[in-house]
Write an enzyme that holds these catalytic residues in place. Structure first.
Site, mmCIF file in Angstrom:
data_model
loop_
_atom_site.group_PDB
_atom_site.id
_atom_site.type_symbol
_atom_site.label_atom_id
_atom_site.label_comp_id
_atom_site.label_asym_id
_atom_site.label_seq_id
_atom_site.Cartn_x
_atom_site.Cartn_y
_atom_site.Cartn_z
ATOM 1 N N GLY B 191 0.821 -1.201 0.000
ATOM 2 C CA GLY B 191 0.000 0.000 0.000
ATOM 3 C C GLY B 191 0.858 1.256 0.000
ATOM 4 N N GLU B 434 -2.934 -11.120 4.737
ATOM 5 C CA GLU B 434 -2.488 -11.636 6.043
ATOM 6 C C GLU B 434 -2.672 -13.147 6.146
ATOM 7 O OE1 GLU B 434 -0.803 -9.794 7.972
ATOM 8 O OE2 GLU B 434 -1.266 -7.881 7.017
#
Lengths: 669, 669
Positions: B191, B434
């Site tokens: 990001g 994740e």
């Protein structure tokens, strides 16, 4: 990997296949002639240099996307005109361009002229008198006017009787005065209505001589033919962005004392005479026809969607290598992971089963329509019930399947360049349009409890619910032997039990003095479950029957593949809702273990043919439009090329650095 | 309905509630003080006139959206600076702004600076030496540099050992030379990396003295501090549009002979000495900590997501009226339909149960971390196993729940102005990031089969798998009495059976001479099912235990609501996978009927409090950002206002009419 080469893993998969993809493809598209027609159409449209996209549309704003799509829609419509002039615009052409795969390759978020061809013209044909057809059809076919179909309102969708738009007949001028009395009465959703169409068929509550007459369709001019400005009293625009169908230009429409001449009401079924006398329709069931037609067509379209999604997931799974199985070996193709096979293979099987069931019900629909035209309406309720639940099941299953395929591609499935986001947007919409799925299941269930009562009365039931009659006669399933035939019969047995439960609980509420509608609401969950199982029993049975008829007619190699597909579909479907089976049928733990091991065996047997199977769906690379799923398997190269096209990447530094970031980062120095 | 009034249906719902919303809200947010802090933070950020959006972001192109988001990110970061200067930037503030609801209201598709705060800074803190922290942290905290965390590559995500980016130590210059050897080695997804960050922590395979040493993190400068131009050897950009997180500015990164000084490798855990000598980390388990931390935090975030989605669906269901139940009555609020209740209410219950479980596991995590710091790693594997499967289950369930809520709103849920499309995009992403969900379940299952073997050996098991030990000792469930306690125990019993099946089938493959890894792959489906049930048993048990502890501490009115929530959650969860229950436990058809009727009764009992419950979640209207879900219930007005803002509707006639449509429509005249 250099361009013009094929990923070697994918190549190896193709060489492993045990059947001929061409044999499958011919069957899939409906024969050699259809295959050649498909290729010709693809060439004509997909190779047209004017119809290429330089920039992926996901980089555009909604307004840019609309403008881009109108340009292409006009090019497509012009090509259709050429075909029509040569008498070559058959039904398959329209289906491919407006309902099918080809259309989605050309304008992937939906053609803003679609409703003109699939609703405006057909409604005039179906509901207009001969004089009205003469007046409107040639203009519409020639696209001198562009129409849409405005039924759904902001406040009402599936429940049509609740629509609020109102048409009052004024005999003094022989006109209807159409109004949008409240904000919730605004027409909402019609495709192309925002800025494309200049006409609409507006469905409104009709009043003549001060009396309410029910719904009627009116041809209303929305925009000036010269200037395209909204006509007086017309408030029209685009409803804004959505999950998918981003270029369909879905519109809103408010009408304020809009006057249309008497003759603009489509009067084939019901009439208003000049003095305001209302002549009611002879037969209200005729309108069922269009709805059933559309729902049956949807099932076939969804099979194409599954073919597309499973092709992308399957090819990606053969190219992507990750997570060792044997620690001494290099990372395997991810399709070697059993869990990955369970994600992708059942979706391939579903694509095939939905195609088969779609054709099955399509043929039934044609028979019923034929009988209807002879005045025989016997099979209409049965057909209506079946089309409702199958629409609900296949759309919900397809939307879920697309997401399973997408998630099977990990993070890359989340990128627009995978094309999954668009495919999902288009697919999940089917759960809501043409009858919201829960409402559809409830419609089916209404029929099922009715026939259950008939069966209790000893009446003979029609073919698709015959199993309910069998059940009522003999409520024992007997021993379950795990054969495919038994699984099909078990689906029917479970469905019959679910119908019984819904029926009995409804009856109990009735006996406590509740109205039938209240009772039905109280057992709403049981009713939807009964309808769901009814549809699934039909899917299981039609897959079983049709594939067993097909297998002897194809090569032994292809026959073996079909056999595995059928087994995989039936066992997977059974295990997913094993609770229903265990509840009503005497299955042992060892039966379930046996089914689980057979499922694993199906996956193993399908493995060598999996890439060849999706190749056989013959989905054009432009239709796939996916960096993950292209036939050459150049996955990483294509993802990378797509990112490099990002307009943001054409400038090394975005202007916001100097505007915002630099002052901010320097402020504390 | 005029502005500043509340929809009367919604008002009536609020008056019907039997409990005090404030009591619930205080519990939900963690007490009165937390509630007031929340309100203060909301006021500070949401009322800031600079942080309002005039135009809904869904009307922007991706590039416009990025530029819009950077501007807002800088305003937010400046306000954080102010809070920090006053010592008021506590953990809750960062959580709210970067993980939580408030952040999603400010930059709804994701803050491009998020990874700076949640990964760049924490990684330096966690993996940098004291000297490195001194060197980098103040610059990073002051935002004089903006960083990101670059681990995932185009070719590798969850399987970290497969990463290809390579760092070779050059002792002659005391530098690392970092390279992207192939296209699949490009860093992908971080990001803010596209155009925002000027630094990154790059994870690479370390080589010193020509030998491979494993993964290591390096601080790499990506862009010039003055000009923001990419540094020599750096190829960086934005990866392009995605389903959600559209303004996170996920980037790609290629490195070509990029040299970074020795001291830029974060060396708290492992070191490279100037001569290239490698000092291995003492303890490889320490890195588990961060991953567990993030996964535990995700569960709490998902509970907020469910609160948001169910609030929108619930309020809309109370305002929308359609389809009569009693034909003599006006159309009812759609929440009166039992089928609608079954869609919405269980999602409300899930929001509450996920919150409870999230806190439960958060406390466990803190205990384990405390023990870890004492050098006690006993509970680490248990905790790791639990956090993996719970992450998978809660993310998959939440994504599905969002879609159920959306579809319960019919066509209007499909519009961006419902906010469901964004909520879904953000939620479904959690299934992949994740740790991909299937990989997570397989990690848990590896632990479960290990403890199953221990149980067979008579070893004593740790608390969260104690039920497996009980099962091994006594494989009989006994009579099922349909109590909630029994349902919890049944979940554990089913989970133990699923673990047994996976274990036994693996053993069978082992005895046939297969390697453990190959055997595990062959029973991959059974393993994921075992892990899934293990997590669900924990959810059932923690909900049961915690709510039963909570109920005596609250008012009887709120206690009654919690009781219904618990019952609804447990019975619904049980009925959804009734097949597993029937397979292993002696349930009769009458038991199932009883559970079904109790489910219907739960829905009925929850009905009067349903709107008050979602009100109690206290989700700010700006966080909801939904025309369908705002607290005033002005659904149709808000949908309409949103459409009127469409830039396309600012011009009555789009330019494409004159460019394309008119010439086309006139061509055949």
């Amino acid at each position: 990997m250099p361009a013009n080469t094929v990923n070697p893993d994918l190549q190896r998969e193709r060489e492993k296949a045990t059947f001929k993809t061409q044999e499958f493809t011919y069957w899939w598209v409906g024969g050699k002639n259809k295959y050649e027609a498909k290729k010709k159409l693809e060439k004509m449209f997909l190779d047209d240099p004017e119809l290429q996209d330089d920039l992926p549309i996901s980089y555009m704003s909604p307004k840019e996307l609309y403008e881009h799509s109108v340009r292409k829609a006009v090019i497509i419509a012009n090509k259709l005109r050429e075909l029509r002039a040569e008498g070559e615009d058959d039904v398959d052409t329209y289906t491919a361009l407006f309902g099918g795969a080809l259309g989605s390759a050309l304008i992937k978020e939906g053609n803003p002229m679609m409703l003109h061809f699939v609703m405006f013209v057909p409604t005039i044909m179906g509901q207009g008198t001969t004089e009205q057809q003469i007046e409107w059809l040639s203009k519409a076919w020639d696209c001198n006017i562009l129409g849409t179909y405005a039924q759904t309102e902001l406040g009402h969708g599936t429940f049509l009787r609740g629509l609020e738009t109102r048409a009052d007949y004024d005999a003094s001028t022989q006109e209807f005065v159409i109004n949008t009395p409240t904000i919730s009465a605004y027409k909402w959703w019609p495709g192309g209505m925002g800025h494309t169409s200049n006409y609409a068929i507006v469905v409104a509550q009709l009043y003549t001589k001060g009396e309410f007459r029910g719904l009627a369709p009116f041809i209303v001019q929305l925009r000036d033919l010269e200037t395209h400005m909204p006509m007086p009293g017309i408030d029209v625009g685009d409803i804004g962005p959505k999950i998918g169908m981003k270029s369909v230009n879905n519109g809103y429409l408010g009408l304020k004392n809009v006057r249309v001449p008497l003759n603009n009401m489509l009067m084939k079924n019901q009439q208003v005479l000049p003095d305001g006398t209302y002549v009611a329709p002879k037969n209200s069931v005729l309108t069922y026809g269009t709805m059933m037609f559309v729902r049956c067509a949807l099932i076939r379209d969804l099979s194409q969607t599954l073919a597309k999604a499973s092709t992308i997931a399957m090819r990606y799974s053969a190219v992507r290598r990750q997570s060792p199985i044997d620690p001494n070996e290099p990372e395997p193709q991810i399709i070697e992971h059993t869990t990955q096979q369970l994600k992708v293979f059942p979706q391939i099987a579903k694509a095939i089963v939905f195609k088969i069931t779609g054709e099955c019900i399509w043929n039934m629909f044609n028979n019923v329509t034929g009988e209807l035209e002879q005045g025989n309406m016997d099979r209409l309720p049965e057909m209506h019930a079946l089309s409702c639940c199958l629409k609900a099941i296949t759309s919900a299953d397809s939307a879920a399947a697309v997401e399973v395929c997408r998630l099977s591609c990990g993070g890359h499935g989340y990128m627009d360049c995978s094309n999954f986001p668009t495919i999902y947007g288009m697919t999940t919409a089917v759960c809501t349009y043409e009858g919201e799925n829960t409402v559809m299941l409830l419609q089916t269930s209404r029929y099922l409890v009715k026939v259950y009562a008939q069966a209790l009365n000893g009446e003979t039931l029609v073919p698709t619910v015959h199993y309910i009659q069998d059940y009522v006669k003999n409520k024992q399933f007997g021993k379950f032997d795990c054969s495919l035939e038994q699984i099909v019969r078990a689906f029917q047995f479970v469905a019959a039990n679910k119908v019984r439960i819904a029926y009995e609980r409804m009856e109990k509420h009735r006996k406590q003095g509740r109205e039938p509608e209240t009772a039905a609401n109280l057992v709403g969950i049981e009713l939807t479950q009964a309808a769901d199982l009814h549809g699934r029993a039909f899917l299981a049975q039609s897959a079983y029957t049709e594939l067993n008829q097909l297998i002897p007619k194809v090569s032994p190699e292809l026959g073996a593949v079909f056999k595995t597909i059928l087994e995989l579909y039936l066992i997977d479907s059974c295990l997913i809702r094993i609770g229903d089976f265990l509840r009503f049928i005497n299955l042992t733990d060892s039966d379930i273990s046996k089914l689980e091991l057979r499922l694993a065996d199906c996956l193993k047997r399908l493995r060598p043919n999996a890439v060849a199977l999706v190749d056989s769906f013959d989905v054009h690379d432009r239709v796939l439009d996916s960096a993950l799923g292209a036939a050459d398997g150049r996955v990483y190269e294509r993802i990378f090329e797509s990112a490099k096209k990002n307009p943001m990447n054409q400038e090394p530094v975005n202007k916001t650095f100097h505007q915002y970031l630099k002052p901010f980062m320097r402020a504390n120095l």
